[in-house]
Design an enzyme around this catalytic site. Structure first.
Site, short mmCIF file in Angstrom:
data_model
loop_
_atom_site.label_atom_id
_atom_site.label_comp_id
_atom_site.label_asym_id
_atom_site.label_seq_id
_atom_site.Cartn_x
_atom_site.Cartn_y
_atom_site.Cartn_z
N GLU A 81 -7.78 -2.96 6.82
CA GLU A 81 -7.36 -3.72 5.64
C GLU A 81 -6.40 -4.85 6.02
O GLU A 81 -6.50 -5.96 5.50
CB GLU A 81 -6.71 -2.76 4.64
CG GLU A 81 -7.71 -1.76 4.06
CD GLU A 81 -7.05 -0.62 3.32
OE1 GLU A 81 -5.84 -0.70 3.03
OE2 GLU A 81 -7.74 0.38 3.04
N GLU A 98 0.01 4.58 1.93
CA GLU A 98 -0.08 5.53 3.05
C GLU A 98 0.92 5.25 4.16
O GLU A 98 1.35 6.17 4.86
CB GLU A 98 -1.50 5.52 3.63
CG GLU A 98 -2.55 6.16 2.74
CD GLU A 98 -3.19 5.18 1.76
OE1 GLU A 98 -4.17 5.54 1.10
OE2 GLU A 98 -2.69 4.03 1.66
N HIS A 106 -1.64 1.06 6.69
CA HIS A 106 -2.09 2.18 7.51
C HIS A 106 -3.15 1.72 8.51
O HIS A 106 -3.63 0.58 8.45
CB HIS A 106 -2.68 3.28 6.63
CG HIS A 106 -3.75 2.77 5.69
ND1 HIS A 106 -5.04 2.52 6.10
CD2 HIS A 106 -3.69 2.44 4.38
CE1 HIS A 106 -5.75 2.06 5.08
NE2 HIS A 106 -4.94 1.99 4.02
N HIS A 164 -8.09 4.78 7.39
CA HIS A 164 -9.31 4.49 6.64
C HIS A 164 -9.34 2.98 6.37
O HIS A 164 -8.35 2.27 6.62
CB HIS A 164 -9.37 5.27 5.33
CG HIS A 164 -8.34 4.85 4.33
ND1 HIS A 164 -7.03 5.29 4.37
CD2 HIS A 164 -8.41 4.00 3.26
CE1 HIS A 164 -6.35 4.76 3.37
NE2 HIS A 164 -7.16 3.96 2.69
N ASP A 198 0.86 -1.18 0.00
CA ASP A 198 0.00 0.00 0.00
C ASP A 198 0.90 1.23 0.00
O ASP A 198 2.14 1.12 -0.01
CB ASP A 198 -0.92 -0.03 1.21
CG ASP A 198 -2.21 0.74 0.99
OD1 ASP A 198 -2.31 1.49 0.00
OD2 ASP A 198 -3.14 0.61 1.81
N HIS A 229 -2.52 -0.05 -3.79
CA HIS A 229 -2.98 1.29 -3.43
C HIS A 229 -3.75 1.95 -4.58
O HIS A 229 -3.29 1.98 -5.72
CB HIS A 229 -1.79 2.19 -3.08
CG HIS A 229 -2.18 3.62 -2.87
ND1 HIS A 229 -2.85 4.06 -1.74
CD2 HIS A 229 -2.01 4.73 -3.65
CE1 HIS A 229 -3.06 5.36 -1.83
NE2 HIS A 229 -2.56 5.79 -2.98
#
Length: 294
Positions: free
Chosen positions: A158, A34, A128, A140, A32, A84
């Site tokens: 996630e 972030e 994240h 998020h 990802d 991502h």
């Protein structure tokens, strides 16, 4: 050709003293953005952002550090899944040329596309914190429309959702990189995971960044150690997977409830049950990513 008893004894002793070969021969890396080293602003995480080019370079450097470590730890094959946004952030020419790359967002299993029981270990890079975390950089879940995601009563982000799928296939999640909140959350669902904290979240935006050279070195070292030590477990397949999804926008649950098996719990929440985690994962992804209420 005959061997003497003495020679056979020597061979046996040498065989016993030789270290066992690493079992983690095929490694899966989900990347990802972030939680990548150095990433700290909204204008880095979207292709429309002024600093997106910098961020995708930072992203691939963290991924390459994990790839180097995986091969040093005994991996024979490494598959990297760009996880991502558009999922086309990593440029193939920048990625370590020993690794295979899964690219584009039109995937059945999103961040875990291509995972199956043939893999021996999983590494999460750049993850994240989940939605609702008060102190996590870019916190998020999914596309950002979720307020909370629960699987069998457990609130997950996630990393937690992906760990449920990993256990279905019996593949251990051995390592995660990200901010301190993301690492701590992953340990709640995957206690044995090794974490590399590349930055400290001050709040949902402000962050204390570690030097890039230090984080890449640690990512490589921990990847090497965890891949070398990884051991598979029997698949964990529960009788059913009950998924509850609370949305920020009530129009998404309204649309989702058109499917007979999806129950509207309240104006912002839906619930459904699946007999396998791969099936549950696919439907979670359809609801949060592909229902367009514009």
């Amino acid at each position: 050709m005959r061997f003497s008893p003495v020679w056979l004894a020597v061979v046996a002793i040498v065989g016993l003293s030789t270290p066992a070969r690493a079992q983690a021969r095929k490694v899966y890396i989900s990347v990802d953005m972030e939680g990548i080293s150095g990433v700290n602003s909204d204008n880095q995480t979207s292709a429309a952002g002024a600093e997106y080019g910098r961020a995708r370079k930072l992203m691939v450097e963290d991924a390459n550090a994990a790839i180097r470590g995986a091969f040093e730890g005994g991996a024979m094959q490494v598959v990297v899944n760009d996880s991502h946004g558009s999922q086309r952030n990593i440029l193939p020419e920048d990625l370590d040329q020993r690794a295979h790359l899964i690219s584009h967002s039109f995937k059945r299993h999103g961040m875990m596309e291509g995972l199956d029981s043939t893999f021996d270990a999983i590494i999460f890079v750049g993850y994240h914190a989940k939605a609702g975390s008060p102190r996590g950089v870019f916190a998020h879940t999914g596309s950002g429309v979720l307020r909370d995601l629960q699987i069998n009563g457990q609130s997950v982000g996630e990393g937690g959702m992906n760990a449920f799928l990993a256990r279905w296939f019996g593949v251990p999640v051995i390592m995660i990189t990200g901010d301190d909140v993301a690492v701590a959350e992953q340990k709640e669902t995957t206690p044995q995971v090794r974490g590399v904290t590349v930055k400290r979240a001050i709040n949902s935006r402000a962050v204390e960044l570690r030097p890039l050279a230090d984080t890449r070195k640690e990512i490589q070292e921990v990847a090497k150690a965890t891949v070398a030590a990884a051991r598979k477990a029997p698949p964990e397949r529960l009788a059913r997977y009950v998924v509850r999804m609370e949305m920020r926008d009530p129009t998404i649950p309204e649309v989702a409830s058109a499917f007979r098996e999806i129950r509207l719990v309240n104006p912002t929440t839906v619930e459904f049950t699946r007999e396998s985690m791969p099936d549950a994962y696919r439907l979670i992804r359809v609801i949060y990513r592909f229902i367009n209420t514009d």
